[in-house]
Design a protein around this motif. Structure first.
Motif, mmCIF file in Angstrom:
data_model
loop_
_atom_site.group_PDB
_atom_site.id
_atom_site.type_symbol
_atom_site.label_atom_id
_atom_site.label_comp_id
_atom_site.label_asym_id
_atom_site.label_seq_id
_atom_site.Cartn_x
_atom_site.Cartn_y
_atom_site.Cartn_z
ATOM 1 N N THR A 288 -0.797 11.196 -4.229
ATOM 2 C CA THR A 288 -0.388 10.239 -5.255
ATOM 3 C C THR A 288 -0.671 8.805 -4.818
ATOM 4 O O THR A 288 -1.055 7.964 -5.643
ATOM 5 N N TRP A 291 -4.407 8.294 -5.239
ATOM 6 C CA TRP A 291 -4.747 8.188 -6.671
ATOM 7 C C TRP A 291 -4.324 6.836 -7.216
ATOM 8 O O TRP A 291 -5.057 6.207 -7.972
ATOM 9 N N ARG A 294 -6.562 3.985 -6.134
ATOM 10 C CA ARG A 294 -7.865 4.006 -6.798
ATOM 11 C C ARG A 294 -7.773 3.478 -8.218
ATOM 12 O O ARG A 294 -8.655 2.760 -8.673
ATOM 13 N N HIS A 295 -6.697 3.830 -8.905
ATOM 14 C CA HIS A 295 -6.575 3.450 -10.317
ATOM 15 C C HIS A 295 -5.785 2.164 -10.532
ATOM 16 O O HIS A 295 -5.884 1.558 -11.590
#
Length: 317
Positions: A288, A291, A294-295
């Motif tokens: 998590t 992720w 990255r976003h």
């Protein structure tokens, strides 16, 4: 508190030096693979039931996260709570995961508070039933005698009944005020569901111990190991109750098993219930984090450290 912790550590070390460790290792190796697999399945079932606890907060607080995401946060945080203590698992991991998904500090504190209530609600009821129906042997040096346990169980049952009565009177429409903060309460029907799930969670933990003992002890002894170990670990303030659970569990189970085998059962339980779920939880937390970075490359203001009021609320976990 530091002096108490030091005393506990000294007592555990002294007891540890008297243990027949080769015998314990032999008893661990003698545990059949099917027994370990069954105990692990019960342990994972217990974690899954615990994963539902934050759903009560979702229902009452009415935050926007879905049920699956809410359970995911709980399942990641719970192994950290077990192994590293309440502030790291019960508060910090939850805060990080929830805040990144848009919940504010007040909502997170309310969710955790209801999860705490759920966890100890079933504990109170099961402890009352156990202490009145069966007298567990206590470790040497405990100030409380076994004859006092039924009355302690009665007090705990009154706490649980008081919570249910409070939910029946104010749940769903009149929030409870604690230190100037609003804590919404569920309806009495939801509170009963909290009680059922919490009892199921503690019962599954005890069932894992019972299976590891290969049914050579009464189920009540396995339940006493879990219940007394939890409160002893909470009082000692040692993370994960390391050594405390072993001392309590050995004292309770050694009435029915050789000491080395009793300790082997508790160590195996710690491995399947505490240690084994920590690895996937850590991997899930890492995934998590990767992720999110990255976003969401920029750090939002919500990622700052939670206020002390939030930490105070979560520290009683």
């Amino acid at each position: 508190m530091a002096a108490v912790a030091a005393l506990v550590v000294w007592l555990l070390v002294r007891q540890g030096l008297q243990v027949d460790w080769p015998g314990v290792w032999q008893a661990l190796r003698a545990l059949p693979v099917p027994t370990l697999a069954a105990a692990a399945a019960l342990a994972w079932a217990g974690h899954l039931v615990y994963g539902c606890f934050d759903l009560f907060g979702r229902h009452v607080v009415r935050h926007r996260l879905g049920a699956a995401r809410t359970m995911g946060v709980t399942l990641i945080a719970y192994p950290f709570t077990l192994n590293l203590g309440s502030l790291i698992g019960g508060a910090s991991v939850r805060y990080r995961l929830y805040s990144r998904q848009g919940l504010d500090v007040g909502q997170i504190a309310q969710v955790i508070s209801l999860s705490i209530a759920t966890n100890w609600l079933g504990y109170c009821v099961l402890a009352c039933a156990l202490f009145w129906a069966w007298t567990p042997p206590l470790p040497e040096g405990w100030r409380m005698g076994s004859g006092q346990l039924p009355w302690l169980g009665t007090v705990l049952a009154c706490v649980a009944l008081g919570y249910l009565a409070l939910c029946a009177r104010r749940g769903g429409h009149r929030p409870l005020m604690l230190r100037g903060r609003r804590l919404p309460l569920p309806t009495w029907r939801v509170a009963l569901l909290q009680l059922v799930l919490s009892c199921t969670h503690w019962a599954l933990m005890a069932a894992s111990v019972w299976v590891l003992a290969r049914q050579q002890v009464p189920y009540a002894a396995a339940l006493a190991t879990v219940l007394l170990g939890a409160v002893a670990g909470l009082v000692s303030r040692i993370p994960a109750g390391l050594g405390v659970l072993e001392a309590v569990g050995t004292a309770v189970l050694a009435v029915h098993l050789p000491v080395s085998q009793a300790l082997a059962v508790v160590l195996a339980f710690r491995a399947v219930y505490y240690f084994a779920p920590l690895a996937p939880a850590a991997l899930a937390l890492l995934a998590t984090e990767l992720w999110w970075r990255r976003h969401q490359p920029t750090t939002s203001s919500q990622e700052k450290t939670a206020p002390s009021a939030f930490q105070t609320s979560a520290s009683s976990y």
